[in-house]
Write a protein that holds these residues in place. Sequence first.
Motif, PDB file in Angstrom:
ATOM      1  N   ILE A 221       0.942  -1.205  -0.047  1.00 26.14           N
ATOM      2  CA  ILE A 221       0.111   0.029  -0.002  1.00 26.14           C
ATOM      3  C   ILE A 221       1.019   1.338  -0.047  1.00 26.14           C
ATOM      4  O   ILE A 221       1.882   1.398   0.901  1.00 26.14           O
ATOM      5  N   VAL A 222       0.588   1.923  -1.001  1.00 30.37           N
ATOM      6  CA  VAL A 222       1.483   3.182  -0.990  1.00 30.37           C
ATOM      7  C   VAL A 222       0.585   4.606  -0.884  1.00 30.37           C
ATOM      8  O   VAL A 222      -0.591   4.590  -1.795  1.00 30.37           O
ATOM      9  N   ALA A 223       0.488   5.473   0.083  1.00 33.31           N
ATOM     10  CA  ALA A 223      -0.220   6.652   0.432  1.00 33.31           C
ATOM     11  C   ALA A 223       0.479   7.698  -0.231  1.00 33.31           C
ATOM     12  O   ALA A 223       1.895   7.954  -0.476  1.00 33.31           O
ATOM     13  N   VAL A 224      -0.108   8.553  -1.034  1.00 33.44           N
ATOM     14  CA  VAL A 224       0.144   9.741  -1.948  1.00 33.44           C
ATOM     15  C   VAL A 224      -0.416  10.901  -1.415  1.00 33.44           C
ATOM     16  O   VAL A 224      -1.788  10.855  -1.391  1.00 33.44           O
ATOM     17  N   SER A 225       0.139  11.828  -1.234  1.00 36.47           N
ATOM     18  CA  SER A 225      -0.257  13.088  -1.143  1.00 36.47           C
ATOM     19  C   SER A 225       0.284  14.378  -2.010  1.00 36.47           C
ATOM     20  O   SER A 225       1.737  14.320  -2.207  1.00 36.47           O
ATOM     21  N   ILE A 226      -0.131  15.312  -2.422  1.00 31.69           N
ATOM     22  CA  ILE A 226       0.340  16.364  -3.052  1.00 31.69           C
ATOM     23  C   ILE A 226      -0.024  17.659  -2.346  1.00 31.69           C
ATOM     24  O   ILE A 226      -1.179  18.021  -2.396  1.00 31.69           O
ATOM     25  N   GLY A 227       0.962  18.562  -1.987  1.00 29.74           N
ATOM     26  CA  GLY A 227       0.764  19.762  -1.362  1.00 29.74           C
ATOM     27  C   GLY A 227       1.786  20.361  -0.810  1.00 29.74           C
ATOM     28  O   GLY A 227       3.070  19.841  -1.005  1.00 29.74           O
ATOM     29  N   GLU A 228       1.608  20.988   0.333  1.00 30.61           N
ATOM     30  CA  GLU A 228       2.579  21.446   1.333  1.00 30.61           C
ATOM     31  C   GLU A 228       3.327  20.544   1.890  1.00 30.61           C
ATOM     32  O   GLU A 228       2.965  19.410   2.253  1.00 30.61           O
ATOM     33  N   GLN A 229       4.645  20.988   2.493  1.00 26.66           N
ATOM     34  CA  GLN A 229       5.314  20.115   3.395  1.00 26.66           C
ATOM     35  C   GLN A 229       4.522  19.551   4.622  1.00 26.66           C
ATOM     36  O   GLN A 229       5.158  18.375   4.943  1.00 26.66           O
ATOM     37  N   LYS A 230       3.653  20.351   5.137  1.00 28.02           N
ATOM     38  CA  LYS A 230       2.851  19.797   6.148  1.00 28.02           C
ATOM     39  C   LYS A 230       2.127  18.649   6.015  1.00 28.02           C
ATOM     40  O   LYS A 230       1.486  18.021   7.061  1.00 28.02           O
ATOM     41  N   ALA A 231       2.018  18.416   4.620  1.00 26.19           N
ATOM     42  CA  ALA A 231       1.181  16.887   4.252  1.00 26.19           C
ATOM     43  C   ALA A 231       1.858  15.727   4.602  1.00 26.19           C
ATOM     44  O   ALA A 231       1.355  14.570   4.917  1.00 26.19           O
ATOM     45  N   GLN A 232       3.005  16.059   5.478  1.00 20.71           N
ATOM     46  CA  GLN A 232       3.950  14.836   5.840  1.00 20.71           C
ATOM     47  C   GLN A 232       3.092  14.182   7.012  1.00 20.71           C
ATOM     48  O   GLN A 232       2.937  12.926   7.038  1.00 20.71           O
ATOM     49  N   GLU A 233       2.614  15.006   7.863  1.00 20.49           N
ATOM     50  CA  GLU A 233       1.488  14.681   8.777  1.00 20.49           C
ATOM     51  C   GLU A 233       0.685  13.420   8.422  1.00 20.49           C
ATOM     52  O   GLU A 233       0.422  12.491   9.067  1.00 20.49           O
ATOM     53  N   THR A 234      -0.152  14.013   7.615  1.00 25.39           N
ATOM     54  CA  THR A 234      -1.125  13.012   6.986  1.00 25.39           C
ATOM     55  C   THR A 234      -0.507  11.840   6.502  1.00 25.39           C
ATOM     56  O   THR A 234      -1.109  10.733   6.864  1.00 25.39           O
ATOM     57  N   LEU A 235       0.484  11.776   5.669  1.00 24.16           N
ATOM     58  CA  LEU A 235       1.009  10.670   5.311  1.00 24.16           C
ATOM     59  C   LEU A 235       1.675   9.802   6.474  1.00 24.16           C
ATOM     60  O   LEU A 235       1.254   8.459   6.315  1.00 24.16           O
ATOM     61  N   ARG A 236       2.339  10.285   7.510  1.00 22.63           N
ATOM     62  CA  ARG A 236       2.602   9.518   8.549  1.00 22.63           C
ATOM     63  C   ARG A 236       1.379   8.844   9.061  1.00 22.63           C
ATOM     64  O   ARG A 236       1.508   7.833   9.836  1.00 22.63           O
ATOM     65  N   THR A 237       0.313   9.678   9.307  1.00 26.68           N
ATOM     66  CA  THR A 237      -0.882   8.911   9.936  1.00 26.68           C
ATOM     67  C   THR A 237      -1.305   7.621   9.102  1.00 26.68           C
ATOM     68  O   THR A 237      -1.556   6.496   9.639  1.00 26.68           O
ATOM     69  N   ALA A 238      -1.244   7.751   7.805  1.00 24.45           N
ATOM     70  CA  ALA A 238      -1.509   6.747   6.645  1.00 24.45           C
ATOM     71  C   ALA A 238      -0.641   5.665   7.042  1.00 24.45           C
ATOM     72  O   ALA A 238      -1.003   4.297   7.040  1.00 24.45           O
ATOM     73  N   LEU A 239       0.734   5.726   7.262  1.00 25.40           N
ATOM     74  CA  LEU A 239       1.732   4.684   7.485  1.00 25.40           C
ATOM     75  C   LEU A 239       1.445   4.061   8.872  1.00 25.40           C
ATOM     76  O   LEU A 239       1.681   3.003   8.955  1.00 25.40           O
ATOM     77  N   ALA A 240       1.094   4.905   9.783  1.00 14.91           N
ATOM     78  CA  ALA A 240       0.730   4.351  10.971  1.00 14.91           C
ATOM     79  C   ALA A 240      -0.642   3.523  10.931  1.00 14.91           C
ATOM     80  O   ALA A 240      -0.709   2.481  11.784  1.00 14.91           O
ATOM     81  N   MET A 241      -1.441   3.842  10.035  1.00 12.07           N
ATOM     82  CA  MET A 241      -2.686   2.886   9.882  1.00 12.07           C
ATOM     83  C   MET A 241      -2.449   1.780   8.888  1.00 12.07           C
ATOM     84  O   MET A 241      -3.434   0.790   8.824  1.00 12.07           O
ATOM     85  N   GLY A 242      -1.240   1.519   8.336  1.00 13.43           N
ATOM     86  CA  GLY A 242      -1.015   0.235   7.972  1.00 13.43           C
ATOM     87  C   GLY A 242      -0.371   0.519   6.326  1.00 13.43           C
ATOM     88  O   GLY A 242       0.093  -0.587   5.543  1.00 13.43           O
ATOM     89  N   ALA A 243      -0.248   1.522   5.740  1.00  7.44           N
ATOM     90  CA  ALA A 243       0.644   1.892   4.395  1.00  7.44           C
ATOM     91  C   ALA A 243       1.704   1.297   4.689  1.00  7.44           C
ATOM     92  O   ALA A 243       2.433   1.678   5.651  1.00  7.44           O
ATOM     93  N   ASP A 244       2.490   0.808   3.541  1.00  9.03           N
ATOM     94  CA  ASP A 244       3.634   0.390   3.532  1.00  9.03           C
ATOM     95  C   ASP A 244       4.885   1.592   3.282  1.00  9.03           C
ATOM     96  O   ASP A 244       5.976   1.388   4.097  1.00  9.03           O
ATOM     97  N   ARG A 245       4.616   2.393   2.534  1.00  8.46           N
ATOM     98  CA  ARG A 245       5.220   3.503   2.313  1.00  8.46           C
ATOM     99  C   ARG A 245       4.399   4.706   1.621  1.00  8.46           C
ATOM    100  O   ARG A 245       3.199   4.598   1.275  1.00  8.46           O
ATOM    101  N   ALA A 246       5.008   5.931   1.659  1.00  6.46           N
ATOM    102  CA  ALA A 246       4.458   7.007   1.151  1.00  6.46           C
ATOM    103  C   ALA A 246       5.271   7.866   0.298  1.00  6.46           C
ATOM    104  O   ALA A 246       6.465   7.889  -0.055  1.00  6.46           O
TER     105      ALA A 246
END
Length: 192
Positions: A1-26
């Motif tokens: 599972i790869v989570a993707v976000s497009i936006g400002e640097q602070k979108a890292q927080e959302t991706l880290r949450t996705a990783l914590a919920m089970g995504a393998d990488r972002a």
Amino acid sequence: IVAVSIGEQKAQETLRTALAMGADRAILIVSETEVEPLGVAKLLAKIVEEEAPGLVILGKQAIDDDSNQTGQMLAALTGRPQGTFASKVEVEGDSVKVTREVDGGLETVSLKTPAIVTTDLRLNEPRYASLPNIMKAKSKPLAQKTPADYGVDVTPRLKTLKVEEPPKRSAGIKVADVDELVAKLKAMGVAA
């Protein structure tokens, strides 16, 4: 599972949450300017080309511009079948069944994978990441890219001219009974 976000640097927080919920990488595609739906779809199409996923799941619509276009544009750019407004998704071998709400009830479509699915809020119950998973997410890979890395021009093509609040509603009136309501409606020319 790869989570993707497009936006400002602070979108890292959302991706880290996705990783914590089970995504393998972002993958975070950093853009300090607003990226319009076509730009997002083009960037995602490049990622789909690179990653070759069997299923791409997107939200129904963006929270910033409420456009509901990216999933459909991505399906067109990649030539993949699409299921929109999914309230239930079932993967069965090389196909995926998508149940969606329509005016007359529920509609179920079967798509050959690889496919694109946009989700409705009824698809699942949100859950929270556990503390151990939050800690593990810090060591999972999160690649940072730019639109230029994918050769996509995200220069805005739309310009917001004006944003204004809707006019204030005028105060309503109370009526004592149905007869008074009908009389007021007749006086306004609404009721015959």
